[in-house]
Each structure stands twice: as structure tokens, then as C-alpha cells.
Scaffold this motif. Sequence first.
Motif, mmCIF file in Angstrom:
data_model
loop_
_atom_site.group_PDB
_atom_site.id
_atom_site.type_symbol
_atom_site.label_atom_id
_atom_site.label_comp_id
_atom_site.label_asym_id
_atom_site.label_seq_id
_atom_site.Cartn_x
_atom_site.Cartn_y
_atom_site.Cartn_z
ATOM 1 N N TYR A 1 9.507 8.939 -2.226
ATOM 2 C CA TYR A 1 8.224 8.298 -2.524
ATOM 3 C C TYR A 1 7.137 8.975 -1.705
ATOM 4 O O TYR A 1 7.089 8.849 -0.474
ATOM 5 N N GLU A 2 6.250 9.669 -2.399
ATOM 6 C CA GLU A 2 5.283 10.530 -1.710
ATOM 7 C C GLU A 2 4.107 9.776 -1.118
ATOM 8 O O GLU A 2 3.431 10.288 -0.218
ATOM 9 N N ASN A 3 3.827 8.566 -1.603
ATOM 10 C CA ASN A 3 2.647 7.836 -1.125
ATOM 11 C C ASN A 3 2.974 6.826 -0.025
ATOM 12 O O ASN A 3 2.193 5.915 0.224
ATOM 13 N N ALA B 1 3.610 1.980 -11.420
ATOM 14 C CA ALA B 1 2.753 2.974 -10.758
ATOM 15 C C ALA B 1 3.468 3.615 -9.578
ATOM 16 O O ALA B 1 3.385 4.836 -9.358
ATOM 17 N N ALA B 2 4.189 2.800 -8.804
ATOM 18 C CA ALA B 2 4.934 3.346 -7.671
ATOM 19 C C ALA B 2 6.062 4.250 -8.155
ATOM 20 O O ALA B 2 6.322 5.321 -7.576
ATOM 21 N N ALA C 1 3.931 1.635 2.572
ATOM 22 C CA ALA C 1 2.775 2.167 1.845
ATOM 23 C C ALA C 1 1.574 1.280 2.126
ATOM 24 O O ALA C 1 1.393 0.237 1.489
ATOM 25 N N GLU D 1 6.145 6.048 -10.772
ATOM 26 C CA GLU D 1 5.592 7.322 -11.260
ATOM 27 C C GLU D 1 5.198 8.263 -10.132
ATOM 28 O O GLU D 1 4.859 9.419 -10.372
ATOM 29 N N GLU D 2 5.238 7.770 -8.887
ATOM 30 C CA GLU D 2 4.926 8.620 -7.730
ATOM 31 C C GLU D 2 6.172 9.240 -7.106
ATOM 32 O O GLU D 2 6.086 9.947 -6.094
ATOM 33 N N LEU D 3 7.355 8.975 -7.664
ATOM 34 C CA LEU D 3 8.590 9.561 -7.109
ATOM 35 C C LEU D 3 8.640 11.051 -7.406
ATOM 36 O O LEU D 3 8.206 11.494 -8.468
ATOM 37 N N GLU E 1 2.243 -2.514 -10.894
ATOM 38 C CA GLU E 1 2.307 -1.855 -9.578
ATOM 39 C C GLU E 1 3.659 -1.192 -9.369
ATOM 40 O O GLU E 1 3.746 -0.128 -8.751
ATOM 41 N N ASN F 1 6.718 7.775 -16.682
ATOM 42 C CA ASN F 1 6.608 9.223 -16.918
ATOM 43 C C ASN F 1 7.391 9.650 -18.159
ATOM 44 O O ASN F 1 8.110 10.656 -18.162
ATOM 45 N N TYR G 1 10.168 2.334 2.364
ATOM 46 C CA TYR G 1 8.924 3.039 2.660
ATOM 47 C C TYR G 1 7.836 2.037 3.001
ATOM 48 O O TYR G 1 7.816 0.910 2.484
#
Length: 339
Positions: free
Chosen positions: A243-245, A334-335, A268, A337-339, A331, A297, A266
Motif C-alpha cells: 500500500y503506497e499511500n 479507493a485504497a 494512512a 486501487e492504490e496497491l 473508500e 482497476n 498500514y
Amino acid sequence: MTANTGRRLAIVAVFVTIGLLAAGAVAGVSGLSEMGQPSGDEVLDQTEQRYDVAETITGTATVTVMNDSASKTATVEYAAAEPNKTWAAVTSETRSYEMGTNGTVVWAVGENRSYARELTAESVAMNDSTDPVPEENVTATLRGTSEVNGESTYVLDLEPTNESIDAPNTTLWVDTEDYRVHKMTTDDGTNRTELTVEETNFNVSIDDSQFAPPADRVAVTTVETYDTYDAAQSATDMDLPEYENGTFEEARYISRPESTAVVQQYDADSENVTVLSATGALRYLEDVENGTAVQVNGQNATAIERDDRAVVYWTEDAVTTGVVVEGTTDEAVAAAEEL
């Protein structure tokens, strides 16, 4: 044997079946009075010493829980041995199960479910040095004497020294000759629990297999914790998403004979995001209700929103990936899609 392990042995063997505060009453105090009837605390001191010298204990007890509308009774067989070995089998009219630990694995076996988990060195060490209830939190008052199953006993009323503790009314019956426990009752105003010890045996031979998980019915679960993403990835053949964010906090690698899972945590912006990767998860997801079809995605996925939390998950190449957030389905998507 130390006093602490002796107290724990007695507590486990006699009291663990109903988990009562009275377990802490087996406490160290001064010896018996030279003249007259002993005090309640003096009787408890002798009770502690009786169990403290035992390397093993086995026995059978009958436990009845009742209230104004119902009453249920179970038979409990139990065993305990040094160090940190316990076993109990509970049988009632409607169900039966076993539970125990051999000091390295804690386990339970029921009619429809079984469980076993390896203990870490830290948890074993903590269990070896901590009493369930501090001895200074319980006092005893000697009410008098009575007979239980033809045996003469001291009758003790137990209560916490801290008046702010909301504990049930507890009474203990202790043998006047050898200080073994014969009976205990508790009453919290709604439920009354009565435990009668039918048999107690000290220092008998117990084979180690008594405390081991049944190999044919219980599969051992192992859990390892990692402080970095790279360490977690090195521990598994699965390709773990990242998880980049968020800031990586820890990961737990959970291994069972039929499945494995890695749970990453994580942070965030002070919100918790959990990323799961698992094999063998599909059979647990077949009966999931109220799932909503979503896209992550371009990947078909399922979302579930409950109790201010939402999870979205999908399966690809036999690996199920999931993302859990404290928030809504949108939410969670959305999270993911950030993987």
C-alpha cells in the motif's frame, strides 16, 4: 516448585473450568493460629501449601449454572502438570469439548470445530511469572464448618479488598483435614454457579500425550510477526501487494495446513488500512452474505460494509487479496486501487 507456579497449578486444576475471581484466593499468608479456630486467610494459606507441593493434579468436578429460568450442568475432567501443562474435558447433555496446552501449543477440540496455535516464547514466559489475580485483591472470612459429600469443610466467604471491583459473591469449601477444595459457588445477582469437586488426585503419573493436541483432529496454526514489508515478502511465496499511500507498521504471517495468509497493517494519515493476502480462502467466502459487486482497476471484486468498516476482496491465481478500511465501500475500493 515456586509459590507462583503452585498457585497457578491449583488455579488451573480446580478453577479454570468456570473462570472465577475466587482463583486468586489461593494466596500466601501467615500460618495457622496456635489456639482456637483459624482465620479465613489462614485456611487459604494451608490450601495454597496443599496444592503448592503437588507436581501433578487430576480430578473431576460437576459444574451447574442456573438462573430464574434455566439450569445447565456439565462434568469436567481436568489435569495439570509442571511446567505449564493443562488439560480439561467438558461434557454436558448438548455438547462436549476438550482443551489444553503442553506448554508450546494451546488447543481446543469440539464437535464442530478444532483449534491449535503455537505459543511464542514471550507468552510462555509471561504465563510462567504472572498470577491471574493478585493475592492482595482477595480476602477471606471464615463462616464456620459444614459437610460436603460426607467430608468436613471450612466455609469461606471471599471478596475483593478493592470495593470498586464488581465481583460476584463467592463461597469456598475447604477440607478441614488436608485443605483440598471440595466446592465453590458464585452468585452475580443473575446467574449462580456451583462447582463440586468429585475427585482430586495429587502427584499421580500423567503421560505427556495427555496435554498434546490430538494429531488426527487438530491442525497447528503458527503465527509470525514481521517489522518490514521485505521481511514479510521473504517469508512467503505469494506476491504481496504494498500500500503506497500509507506507512507500513507490521505484518503477520499465519500458516495452517490448508491455507496461509499474510496480514499487513498500514497507517494512512492516522487511519488503519489492512491488506490481506491468502491461499485457501475461497471456502470461507462462499457463504458471505450482502456482498456488492465492484471493480478494482478493472478487476471484478466483492465489497462488504459493516459496523463503520468496509472490505473489498478478489481472487486471482488461487490467491485472495483483500483491503479493509475504517470507512465506506468507496473508500475501500479507493485504497485497493492504490496497491
